[in-house]
Design a protein around this motif. Sequence first.
Motif, short mmCIF file in Angstrom:
data_model
loop_
_atom_site.label_atom_id
_atom_site.label_comp_id
_atom_site.label_asym_id
_atom_site.label_seq_id
_atom_site.Cartn_x
_atom_site.Cartn_y
_atom_site.Cartn_z
N ASN A 57 0.83 -1.21 0.00
CA ASN A 57 0.00 0.00 0.00
C ASN A 57 0.87 1.26 0.00
O ASN A 57 0.60 2.22 -0.73
CB ASN A 57 -0.91 -0.02 1.22
N GLN A 58 1.92 1.23 0.80
CA GLN A 58 2.82 2.39 0.88
C GLN A 58 3.53 2.61 -0.46
O GLN A 58 3.63 3.75 -0.94
CB GLN A 58 3.84 2.18 1.99
N LEU A 59 4.01 1.53 -1.08
CA LEU A 59 4.72 1.65 -2.35
C LEU A 59 3.79 2.13 -3.46
O LEU A 59 4.19 2.93 -4.32
CB LEU A 59 5.34 0.30 -2.73
N ILE A 60 2.56 1.65 -3.47
CA ILE A 60 1.59 2.09 -4.48
C ILE A 60 1.28 3.57 -4.31
O ILE A 60 1.22 4.32 -5.29
CB ILE A 60 0.30 1.24 -4.39
N ASN A 61 1.12 4.01 -3.08
CA ASN A 61 0.85 5.43 -2.84
C ASN A 61 2.02 6.31 -3.27
O ASN A 61 1.84 7.39 -3.84
CB ASN A 61 0.54 5.67 -1.36
N GLN A 62 3.24 5.83 -3.00
CA GLN A 62 4.42 6.58 -3.42
C GLN A 62 4.48 6.71 -4.94
O GLN A 62 4.72 7.79 -5.48
CB GLN A 62 5.69 5.91 -2.90
N ARG A 63 4.24 5.58 -5.61
CA ARG A 63 4.29 5.58 -7.08
C ARG A 63 3.14 6.41 -7.66
O ARG A 63 3.32 7.09 -8.68
CB ARG A 63 4.20 4.14 -7.58
N ALA A 64 1.98 6.38 -7.02
CA ALA A 64 0.83 7.13 -7.52
C ALA A 64 1.08 8.63 -7.50
O ALA A 64 0.52 9.38 -8.32
CB ALA A 64 -0.41 6.80 -6.69
N GLY A 65 1.93 9.08 -6.59
CA GLY A 65 2.20 10.50 -6.48
C GLY A 65 3.27 11.00 -7.43
O GLY A 65 3.56 12.21 -7.45
N GLU A 66 3.85 10.11 -8.23
CA GLU A 66 4.97 10.51 -9.08
C GLU A 66 4.53 11.19 -10.37
O GLU A 66 5.19 12.12 -10.86
CB GLU A 66 5.83 9.29 -9.41
N THR A 67 3.42 10.72 -10.96
CA THR A 67 2.97 11.28 -12.24
C THR A 67 1.45 11.39 -12.26
O THR A 67 0.75 10.76 -11.48
CB THR A 67 3.40 10.38 -13.42
N MET A 68 0.94 12.16 -13.22
CA MET A 68 -0.50 12.28 -13.39
C MET A 68 -1.10 10.96 -13.86
O MET A 68 -2.22 10.60 -13.52
CB MET A 68 -0.82 13.38 -14.41
N GLU A 69 -0.32 10.19 -14.65
CA GLU A 69 -0.83 8.93 -15.20
C GLU A 69 -1.08 7.89 -14.10
O GLU A 69 -1.97 7.06 -14.23
CB GLU A 69 0.16 8.37 -16.23
N THR A 70 -0.29 7.92 -13.06
CA THR A 70 -0.45 6.93 -11.99
C THR A 70 -1.28 7.44 -10.82
O THR A 70 -1.58 6.68 -9.89
CB THR A 70 0.93 6.48 -11.46
N SER A 71 -1.67 8.69 -10.86
CA SER A 71 -2.45 9.26 -9.76
C SER A 71 -3.78 8.52 -9.60
O SER A 71 -4.50 8.29 -10.57
CB SER A 71 -2.72 10.74 -10.03
N GLY A 72 -4.09 8.13 -8.36
CA GLY A 72 -5.36 7.46 -8.08
C GLY A 72 -5.37 5.97 -8.35
O GLY A 72 -6.41 5.32 -8.21
N MET A 73 -4.23 5.40 -8.72
CA MET A 73 -4.23 3.96 -9.01
C MET A 73 -4.35 3.15 -7.72
O MET A 73 -4.03 3.61 -6.62
CB MET A 73 -2.95 3.56 -9.75
#
Length: 327
Positions: free
Chosen positions: A93-109
């Motif tokens: 969950n933590q890694l997904i949240n970190q990655r989601a904040g990196e780009t607009m494309e991954t935001s909200g995944m």
Amino acid sequence: MILTEEKHYIVEALTDPGSTGKNNEDRYGTASFRLSETDPTPVLFAMVADGIGGKQAGEIAAEIAVETILSAVMNSDGMDPIGTMREAILESNQLINQRAGETMETSGMGTTVTCAWLFGDQLFAVNVGNSRLYLLRDKKLKRISIDHSWVEEALELGLLTPAQAKNHPNARIITRHLGSEEIEPDFRIKLASEEADSAMVENQGMQLRPNDLLLICSDGLSDMVEDMEIQKALLERPLRKALEFLTDLANKRGGPDNITSVAIRIPKTTSTYSEPTVPSKLATQVIEEEAPEQPRQASRFAVYILSIILLVALVLLGWIFLPLLMP
């Protein structure tokens, strides 16, 4: 645990993008082990992750979950399955949240996740979201995981009947998934309709029977195919053919979502299993069951001490009153 290519269980898995041209954002993973160099108890870990978030984002979240959780399982000694799965899901969950904040494309995944961890004939399981775990036993299929969905919660509160829930417009709304700020992995295994939450958690480590069958699937299957149809296919067809048939059936009904399933059959005989090393959770339960012996020992000691005190008191009373009774 020691990774092995030898499969002690019958395992089949299948994933399909569905019929709408959607990118396949489902991921699954399986791994076989023996418990240790000195303990050949067979171990199997299987999981399904159903990515959400659109475009490529759901796929990334599902891949992070599968890779992180499988890695944690492979690097564990198998003695604390619940603790291992819990920490791995929280890390995912933590890694997904970190990655989601990196780009607009991954935001909200985000992604759902459902895991089954078998030690010999013991089952430990966890889920987050609405990917399901079923148990087929004695020719009857039963869902033993609990969906984290708007509809499931409405059913539990009595706000909807099963008939109303079936085609409800909120049927695809999930209330728990990896990629949230906070999540709580669900360790309830529901074996009876009226079980309390605490009883469902105590079902962890449940004993599987020869010829039991476990099915983990994403909602791309369970939303389009009735439980009775899943049961019939698993009973009447070889395992691989059953998964293919169910996938085709979901696609014929529109296949609006990705369709993923992992099926595990317990061997008809468990004679090849050694006496398993008991995971720490069960060892704790055994210790707790034996604990009443200590109060019994303490009680016997107390009686012994009380007897001595009474004997001394009688001697003292005799020494005091005996001269008075003598002429």
